[in-house]
Design an enzyme around this catalytic site. Structure first.
Site, PDB file in Angstrom:
ATOM      1  N   TYR A  12       0.839  -1.198   0.000  1.00  0.00           N
ATOM      2  CA  TYR A  12       0.000   0.000   0.000  1.00  0.00           C
ATOM      3  C   TYR A  12       0.872   1.245   0.000  1.00  0.00           C
ATOM      4  O   TYR A  12       2.060   1.203   0.325  1.00  0.00           O
ATOM      5  CB  TYR A  12      -0.978   0.005   1.186  1.00  0.00           C
ATOM      6  CG  TYR A  12      -0.383   0.415   2.501  1.00  0.00           C
ATOM      7  CD1 TYR A  12      -0.402   1.748   2.920  1.00  0.00           C
ATOM      8  CD2 TYR A  12       0.194  -0.521   3.352  1.00  0.00           C
ATOM      9  CE1 TYR A  12       0.137   2.122   4.135  1.00  0.00           C
ATOM     10  CE2 TYR A  12       0.740  -0.150   4.569  1.00  0.00           C
ATOM     11  CZ  TYR A  12       0.711   1.174   4.954  1.00  0.00           C
ATOM     12  OH  TYR A  12       1.249   1.547   6.156  1.00  0.00           O
ATOM     13  N   CYS A  13       0.240   2.358  -0.395  1.00  0.00           N
ATOM     14  CA  CYS A  13       0.873   3.674  -0.372  1.00  0.00           C
ATOM     15  C   CYS A  13      -0.165   4.666   0.147  1.00  0.00           C
ATOM     16  O   CYS A  13      -1.057   4.285   0.896  1.00  0.00           O
ATOM     17  CB  CYS A  13       1.423   4.042  -1.746  1.00  0.00           C
ATOM     18  SG  CYS A  13       0.185   4.049  -3.061  1.00  0.00           S
ATOM     19  N   ASP A  14      -0.084   5.926  -0.277  1.00  0.00           N
ATOM     20  CA  ASP A  14      -1.022   6.938   0.214  1.00  0.00           C
ATOM     21  C   ASP A  14      -2.450   6.699  -0.247  1.00  0.00           C
ATOM     22  O   ASP A  14      -3.383   6.873   0.505  1.00  0.00           O
ATOM     23  CB  ASP A  14      -0.584   8.341  -0.219  1.00  0.00           C
ATOM     24  CG  ASP A  14       0.571   8.859   0.617  1.00  0.00           C
ATOM     25  OD1 ASP A  14       0.656   8.494   1.798  1.00  0.00           O
ATOM     26  OD2 ASP A  14       1.389   9.616   0.084  1.00  0.00           O
TER      27      ASP A  14
ATOM     28  N   CYS B 176      -1.418   7.855  -5.870  1.00  0.00           N
ATOM     29  CA  CYS B 176      -0.027   7.438  -5.704  1.00  0.00           C
ATOM     30  C   CYS B 176       0.130   6.042  -6.301  1.00  0.00           C
ATOM     31  O   CYS B 176      -0.733   5.191  -6.126  1.00  0.00           O
ATOM     32  CB  CYS B 176       0.295   7.421  -4.205  1.00  0.00           C
ATOM     33  SG  CYS B 176       1.934   6.801  -3.787  1.00  0.00           S
TER      34      CYS B 176
ATOM     35  N   LEU C 211      -3.626   4.013   2.227  1.00  0.00           N
ATOM     36  CA  LEU C 211      -3.829   4.534   3.573  1.00  0.00           C
ATOM     37  C   LEU C 211      -5.042   5.470   3.621  1.00  0.00           C
ATOM     38  O   LEU C 211      -5.742   5.520   4.638  1.00  0.00           O
ATOM     39  CB  LEU C 211      -2.563   5.253   4.058  1.00  0.00           C
ATOM     40  CG  LEU C 211      -2.536   5.663   5.524  1.00  0.00           C
ATOM     41  CD1 LEU C 211      -2.690   4.453   6.453  1.00  0.00           C
ATOM     42  CD2 LEU C 211      -1.250   6.418   5.838  1.00  0.00           C
TER      43      LEU C 211
END
Length: 149
Positions: free
Chosen positions: A90-92, A96, A120
Site C-alpha cells: 500500500y501507499c497513500d 499514488c 492509507l
C-alpha cells in the site's frame, strides 16, 4: 425518438466471463475492511508492506505494516522475504502508484502479492486506526466497526 444506451452500447460479458474477470480482479487486490479483519484475527500468512518513504511511515501507517519503500526494493532485500507469505502493498492512495510499483517488484521477485485498494487514504476513511512512530504496532484482537459495503 428511441434513446440508445451508453451502458449497453457494448453488451455485457457472459456470466462465466464476468465471474472469471472478477475472480482475477480479487486475486490482485484487497480492500481495507478485509485486510483489517485479517490483521485483527492474527492471520499470519499476510505481511503488509508500506511502500512509501520511511518518514511517511513514521508519520502514520497501518498497524502491523513494515516499512519497505518501493524505491529501496532491491533484489537482495526481496530475496530475504519469506516466500510462504502473501504481501499486501500500500501507499497513500489512488493518487499514488507506490503500491503498484511495490506489488510489481514483489511479484517480479517471485513473491505472492495483492495491492490494497485506496491505500492509507481508504484505510482511514473506513475508520481503522493508524500507528505512528517507528513501532510496527498491531491490530491483533482489535474490535472493528461494521463494514459499509
Amino acid at each position: 425518438m428511441t434513446a440508445t444506451s451508453l451502458v449497453l452500447d457494448i453488451p455485457p460479458a457472459r456470466p462465466d466471463q464476468s465471474a472469471s474477470a472478477m475472480r482475477e480482479k480479487l486475486s490482485l487486490h484487497t480492500d481495507a475492511w478485509d485486510l483489517a479483519m485479517d490483521l485483527a484475527n492474527g492471520i499470519e500468512e499476510i505481511i503488509v508492506i508500506d511502500t512509501r518513504r520511511h518518514d511517511h511511515y513514521i508519520a502514520g501507517h497501518i498497524p502491523g505494516a513494515i516499512s519497505l519503500p518501493h524505491g529501496e526494493m532491491t533484489a537482495e532485500r526481496l530475496a530475504l522475504l519469506d516466500r510462504s507469505r502473501v504481501y499486501i502493498s500500500y501507499c497513500d492512495g489512488i493518487g499514488c502508484n507506490g503500491s503498484t510499483w511495490g506489488a510489481f517488484k514483489l511479484a517480479s521477485a517471485g513473491l505472492r502479492v495483492k495491492e490494497l485498494l485506496g491505500g492509507l487514504d481508504f484505510w482511514k476513511r473506513d475508520g481503522h486506526p493508524v500507528a505512528t512512530g517507528p513501532s510496527v504496532g498491531s491490530l491483533r484482537n482489535h474490535t472493528l466497526t461494521s463494514c459499509g459495503c
